[in-house]
Design a protein around this motif. Structure first.
Motif, PDB file in Angstrom:
ATOM      1  N   UNK A 106       0.823  -1.202   0.000  1.00  0.00           N
ATOM      2  CA  UNK A 106       0.000   0.000   0.000  1.00  0.00           C
ATOM      3  C   UNK A 106       0.863   1.261   0.000  1.00  0.00           C
ATOM      4  N   UNK A 107       1.871   1.300   0.867  1.00  0.00           N
ATOM      5  CA  UNK A 107       2.753   2.471   0.929  1.00  0.00           C
ATOM      6  C   UNK A 107       3.567   2.600  -0.347  1.00  0.00           C
ATOM      7  N   UNK A 108       4.024   1.491  -0.878  1.00  0.00           N
ATOM      8  CA  UNK A 108       4.792   1.503  -2.124  1.00  0.00           C
ATOM      9  C   UNK A 108       3.955   2.105  -3.252  1.00  0.00           C
ATOM     10  N   UNK A 109       2.697   1.652  -3.355  1.00  0.00           N
ATOM     11  CA  UNK A 109       1.815   2.157  -4.410  1.00  0.00           C
ATOM     12  C   UNK A 109       1.589   3.656  -4.262  1.00  0.00           C
ATOM     13  N   UNK A 110       1.404   4.097  -3.012  1.00  0.00           N
ATOM     14  CA  UNK A 110       1.169   5.519  -2.754  1.00  0.00           C
ATOM     15  C   UNK A 110       2.384   6.361  -3.141  1.00  0.00           C
ATOM     16  N   UNK A 111       3.567   5.917  -2.746  1.00  0.00           N
ATOM     17  CA  UNK A 111       4.790   6.656  -3.056  1.00  0.00           C
ATOM     18  C   UNK A 111       5.086   6.634  -4.552  1.00  0.00           C
ATOM     19  N   UNK A 112       4.862   5.481  -5.164  1.00  0.00           N
ATOM     20  CA  UNK A 112       5.121   5.353  -6.605  1.00  0.00           C
ATOM     21  C   UNK A 112       4.197   6.256  -7.414  1.00  0.00           C
ATOM     22  N   UNK A 113       2.906   6.258  -7.038  1.00  0.00           N
ATOM     23  CA  UNK A 113       1.951   7.094  -7.762  1.00  0.00           C
ATOM     24  C   UNK A 113       2.241   8.573  -7.561  1.00  0.00           C
ATOM     25  N   UNK A 114       2.693   8.939  -6.356  1.00  0.00           N
ATOM     26  CA  UNK A 114       3.039  10.329  -6.109  1.00  0.00           C
ATOM     27  C   UNK A 114       4.174  10.795  -7.000  1.00  0.00           C
ATOM     28  N   UNK A 115       5.233   9.980  -7.086  1.00  0.00           N
ATOM     29  CA  UNK A 115       6.373  10.314  -7.940  1.00  0.00           C
ATOM     30  C   UNK A 115       5.970  10.322  -9.409  1.00  0.00           C
ATOM     31  N   UNK A 116       5.113   9.365  -9.785  1.00  0.00           N
ATOM     32  CA  UNK A 116       4.669   9.257 -11.172  1.00  0.00           C
ATOM     33  C   UNK A 116       3.838  10.468 -11.583  1.00  0.00           C
ATOM     34  N   UNK A 117       2.850  10.813 -10.771  1.00  0.00           N
ATOM     35  CA  UNK A 117       1.961  11.925 -11.120  1.00  0.00           C
ATOM     36  C   UNK A 117       2.707  13.247 -11.228  1.00  0.00           C
ATOM     37  N   UNK A 118       3.641  13.467 -10.308  1.00  0.00           N
ATOM     38  CA  UNK A 118       4.416  14.716 -10.336  1.00  0.00           C
ATOM     39  C   UNK A 118       5.252  14.809 -11.611  1.00  0.00           C
ATOM     40  N   UNK A 119       5.898  13.697 -11.978  1.00  0.00           N
ATOM     41  CA  UNK A 119       6.735  13.687 -13.178  1.00  0.00           C
ATOM     42  C   UNK A 119       5.903  13.839 -14.450  1.00  0.00           C
TER      43      UNK A 119
END
Length: 244
Positions: A106-119
């Motif tokens: 769950x935390x991995x998905x949240x962090x990954x999506x945050x980095x993805x959306x910003x980029x």
């Protein structure tokens, strides 16, 4: 599965859920797995003939695992003439070394999506395409029923108002077995997952549950998918069937 069939399934999803508008700049989220590489091929093919013209880019969030080489994806994107960006992160280090998470998904998905959306926003894209297929949608519904007590699954199209970004899932009508067939037929340059818990998650449990149900009750998987499509799930856009 041949490319023509993949494009047909993708076009069906895009048309019936209004996923692409004229002038969109769509980023394909590429993990390096079979699903995201298949989606990259699908979107590249769709771009050639879809009436609503759109730009296409690809992006990978590198979680920071050792020996994870995305060079084959770089070469594929160069061959397809799709701009490609790799976002370097320390997510793996944070999860498994700093926090020592036992259930990190769950935390991995949240962090990954945050980095993805910003980029993706920095790239000037207004939409991002995820490679969730039919099996993913069914498995998510079962996980939601079992662990959350509600009938829910991924939406084909979701607007993230805080990011002013729309998520689309063009492979929602594609079976995972067809993705596997496409992978082998077109020799996709799959980058092996280095996650230490890959294959030992709740999602893997749901995958095996769907498989067993379908073996015991042939057609059960497709009936569950039909139930999702007709389930009036909150947040899902209205479906526009048979518009062609």
């Amino acid at each position: 599965m041949k490319l023509q069939q993949l494009l047909s399934f993708t076009r069906k999803a895009v048309d019936e859920y209004g996923m692409i508008d004229e002038g969109d700049h769509i980023a394909v989220g590429v993990s390096g797995g079979k699903d995201s590489l298949t989606l990259l091929y699908a979107m590249h093919g769709l771009k050639r003939f879809y009436p609503n013209k759109f730009e296409l880019s690809a992006i990978t969030v590198d979680l920071g695992y050792e020996k994870c080489d995305f060079t084959p994806v770089v070469e594929l994107c160069r061959e397809l003439e799709v701009p490609y960006k790799i976002v370097k992160t320390d997510i793996a280090h944070i999860l498994f070394e700093e926090r020592k998470e036992k259930n990190p998904c769950s935390l991995c998905a949240k962090m990954r999506k945050g980095a993805l959306n910003e980029a993706v926003k920095e790239m000037g894209c207004n939409k991002i395409a995820y490679a969730h297929h039919k099996d993913d949608i069914i498995e998510t519904m079962l996980l939601s029923l079992i662990f959350e007590g509600r009938f829910h699954s991924f939406s084909p199209r979701t607007y993230l108002d805080r990011m002013d970004l729309t998520v689309i899932r063009p492979m929602m009508f594609v079976d995972e077995m067809d993705v596997i067939g496409f992978q082998h037929k077109y020799n996709l340059p799959v980058v092996k997952s280095r996650c230490p818990i890959d294959g030992y998650t709740k999602r893997q449990y749901a995958k095996e549950l769907v498989r067993d149900l379908n073996l015991e009750h042939p057609g059960a998987k497709n009936r569950m998918f039909t139930a999702i499509l007709n389930g009036n799930i909150q947040g899902w856009p209205e479906r526009i069937p048979n518009i062609r």
